[in-house]
Design a protein around this motif. Structure first.
Motif, short mmCIF file in Angstrom:
data_model
loop_
_atom_site.label_atom_id
_atom_site.label_comp_id
_atom_site.label_asym_id
_atom_site.label_seq_id
_atom_site.Cartn_x
_atom_site.Cartn_y
_atom_site.Cartn_z
N CYS A 239 -7.65 -0.30 0.64
CA CYS A 239 -7.16 0.26 1.90
C CYS A 239 -7.69 1.68 2.13
CB CYS A 239 -5.64 0.27 1.92
SG CYS A 239 -4.91 1.49 0.81
N HIS B 96 0.81 -1.22 0.00
CA HIS B 96 0.00 0.00 0.00
C HIS B 96 0.84 1.27 0.00
CE1 HIS B 96 -3.55 -2.45 0.16
NE2 HIS B 96 -2.90 -3.21 1.01
N CYS C 185 -7.93 2.06 -3.87
CA CYS C 185 -7.51 0.74 -3.37
C CYS C 185 -8.41 0.33 -2.19
CB CYS C 185 -6.06 0.84 -2.94
SG CYS C 185 -5.38 -0.67 -2.22
N CYS D 117 -2.04 2.41 -5.13
CA CYS D 117 -1.16 1.54 -4.34
C CYS D 117 -0.47 0.50 -5.23
CB CYS D 117 -1.97 0.78 -3.30
SG CYS D 117 -2.62 1.82 -2.00
ZN LIG Z 1 -3.86 0.32 -0.78
#
Ligand SMILES: [Zn+2]
Length: 305
Positions: free
Chosen positions: A170, A158, A168, A175
């Motif tokens: 996250c 990430h 992403c 990322c």
């Molecule tokens: Zn990410």
């Protein structure tokens, strides 16, 4: 444990895998990863008893952040969200009458296994980057696993390599994972080729001369070259080990990947870093748990003495 499969084993102090068993993570339905882990652990305890082998510790790697000190899974466990916040160490230790249980990030455990018994043996510093369903890393610096202040040490999947890139899972964007995980390579291949294409398949097609597939592979090489350069320039480790399901597909195009990396990294830093693409078997995964037991037992003993 992985998002798809949980692999478990009985491992000797020398890293030899004596028994191996596995089950789909969610074989009992969504939200049941813990039950799968408990069932496999129970089966291995029975096997150990039958063999007359004493279990001295249990180690488990989880795909996400972990408070390794307390054995508690963090909130960023995208492939088994039901484990978020679970005190996995205590839960699994309860029926084991005094056998210690250690929990850590899955790639930290893998890195420890390679450091203890495999391609990282004897290194003062190494980074393992695992490209599978997701992308994770384990960082060993000056003979210690670097977990970071809140367990995020090694979340190299990430790091943003494209600041305007795709969103992403996250919450960030651009990322490294969005370009080089098996899942994301398959996604991009499917878009570019206009039909369902797996990561392994797109590499095969590119090798056979398919131009659209080759564009996908070229992008993987560029993204991974940039990602690896972050490791080379930022940490300058003695060794970098690439593992995971995608690693096998990278072996035949290693020269292309190295050329991309050379375009981003300091030449002298790169020259001092040994990069190796590992094609690991199931045993390597299982050794991770055992290496974690060995590492933590030693670390906690020396920390208190
Ligand atoms: Zn990410």
């Amino acid at each position: 444990m992985g998002g798809t499969t949980v692999a478990a084993g009985l491992v000797g102090a020398d890293g030899q895998v004596l028994e191996h068993c596995q089950a789909p993570t969610h074989v009992r339905g969504a939200g049941t990863a813990l039950a799968t882990i408990e069932a496999l652990l129970e089966r291995l305890c029975d096997i150990a008893r039958a063999r007359g082998v004493a279990i001295t510790g249990v180690g488990i790697g989880v795909p996400g952040t972990v408070d390794a000190e307390r054995g508690v899974v963090g909130v960023d466990v995208h492939y088994a969200p039901e484990l978020a916040g679970v005190p996995l160490g205590d839960r699994l230790a309860a029926p084991l009458s005094g056998v210690p249980v250690f929990v850590d990030n899955d790639v930290n455990a893998l890195a420890l296994a390679e450091w203890t018994w495999g391609a990282g043996r004897g290194a003062r510093s190494l980074v393992m980057l695992a490209l599978g369903t997701g992308v994770g890393a384990g960082i060993i610096l000056d003979g210690r696993l670097h977990r970071g202040q809140a367990g995020f040490g090694g979340e190299l999947g990430h790091v943003p390599i494209d600041f305007d890139g795709r969103p992403c899972i996250c919450g960030g964007r651009g990322c490294l994972k969005s370009y080089v995980s098996g899942t994301d390579i398959a996604l991009r291949a499917t878009e570019r080729l206009g039909r369902p294409t797996s990561a392994a398949e797109v590499f095969r097609l590119a090798a056979g001369g398919d131009a659209a597939a080759d564009e996908v592979v070229a992008e993987v090489c560029r993204a991974l070259g940039a990602g690896l350069a972050i490791i080379v320039n930022g940490l300058n480790p003695e060794r970098i080990l690439l593992a995971g399901s995608v690693a096998k597909s990278l072996r035949p195009i290693e020269a292309r990947l190295r050329a991309s990396l050379a375009g981003y990294a300091f030449a002298q830093a790169l020259a001092a870093t040994h990069l190796e693409i590992l094609t690991q078997d199931k045993d390597a995964t299982v050794r991770g748990g055992a290496a974690l037991v060995g590492y933590e037992t030693h670390r906690r003993r020396t920390a208190t003495s």
